[in-house]
Write an enzyme that holds these catalytic residues in place. Structure first.
Site: not given
Ligand SMILES: [Zn+2]
Length: 217
Positions: A14, A89, A123, A156, A167
């Site tokens: 996004k 949110r 990643r 990470r 998440r």
């Protein structure tokens, strides 16, 4: 003037899609994450609150997010409109936001959880120069080494499967009521986030009734 909200799970692209729209349409790209990062770097009072929340392993509170967005929109530098990312949110914020700003469209980038897992867990980051890699889309030329500086690549700390599951659960729980409210107002445009970046951008423009996107422009 165009007023857009962009929603999508982490890894949905996004941020990239918002930037592409911003450049072409002269929109202000309002990214709550970027604003918070700026505050942390500048050591502001808000930055201290953000750091406290992160140190406690919590998400930044909805009220603080709302304050930051209100202040940012209060600058009124968005003559051609804005595209906002990371807000609203919750249902209450969404309701208020719709009424106050008369949102034209909500771009909802859809990405199945399995694809999110595949993207996020592949990643890698160069801790030396900050270059991002992805073992699917942007492989380094030499395995495990940064193309730019040759340093070893790392994962990470928050890209573990456990952290990602937490998440994802949080994202769905928070996003559902917001999306439902926007759907009732009939402003949601669902876009498949799986194709290559340029194709996703074309699909967004088509559904918003904007002129076409050409990758070679
Ligand atoms: Zn590097």
């Amino acid at each position: 003037m165009r007023k857009y909200v962009i929603m999508g799970v982490q890894g949905s692209g996004k941020g990239t899609q918002a930037k592409m729209l911003r450049e072409d349409l002269d929109l202000a790209h309002i990214s709550v994450g970027d604003i918070f990062r700026w505050h942390v770097r500048q050591h502001t009072k808000i930055g201290a609150q953000v750091k406290r929340a992160m140190a406690a392993g919590e998400l930044v509170g909805d009220d603080l997010v709302e304050e930051v967005v209100r202040r940012r929109l209060g600058i009124h530098d968005w003559n051609y409109g804005f595209i906002i990312d990371g807000f609203p949110r919750n249902g209450r914020q969404a309701e208020f936001f719709m009424e106050s700003y008369d949102i034209d469209a909500v771009i909802h980038l859809e990405l199945p959880d399995d694809e999110v897992r595949r993207r996020v867990l592949s990643r890698r980051l160069c801790p030396n120069c900050g270059m991002d890699y992805n073992l699917i889309a942007d492989r380094p030329e030499v395995e495990g080494r940064c193309d730019i500086c040759g340093h070893g690549l790392i994962t990470r700390v928050d890209d573990t499967p456990e952290a990602l599951e937490a998440r994802l659960t949080d994202y769905h729980a928070k996003t559902r009521p917001v999306l439902e409210l926007f759907r009732r107002k009939e402003v949601v445009h669902d876009v498949d986030g799986r194709p290559p970046v340029d194709e996703v951008q074309s699909a967004i423009r088509k559904t918003l009734g904007l002129s076409g996107y050409r990758a070679d422009d």
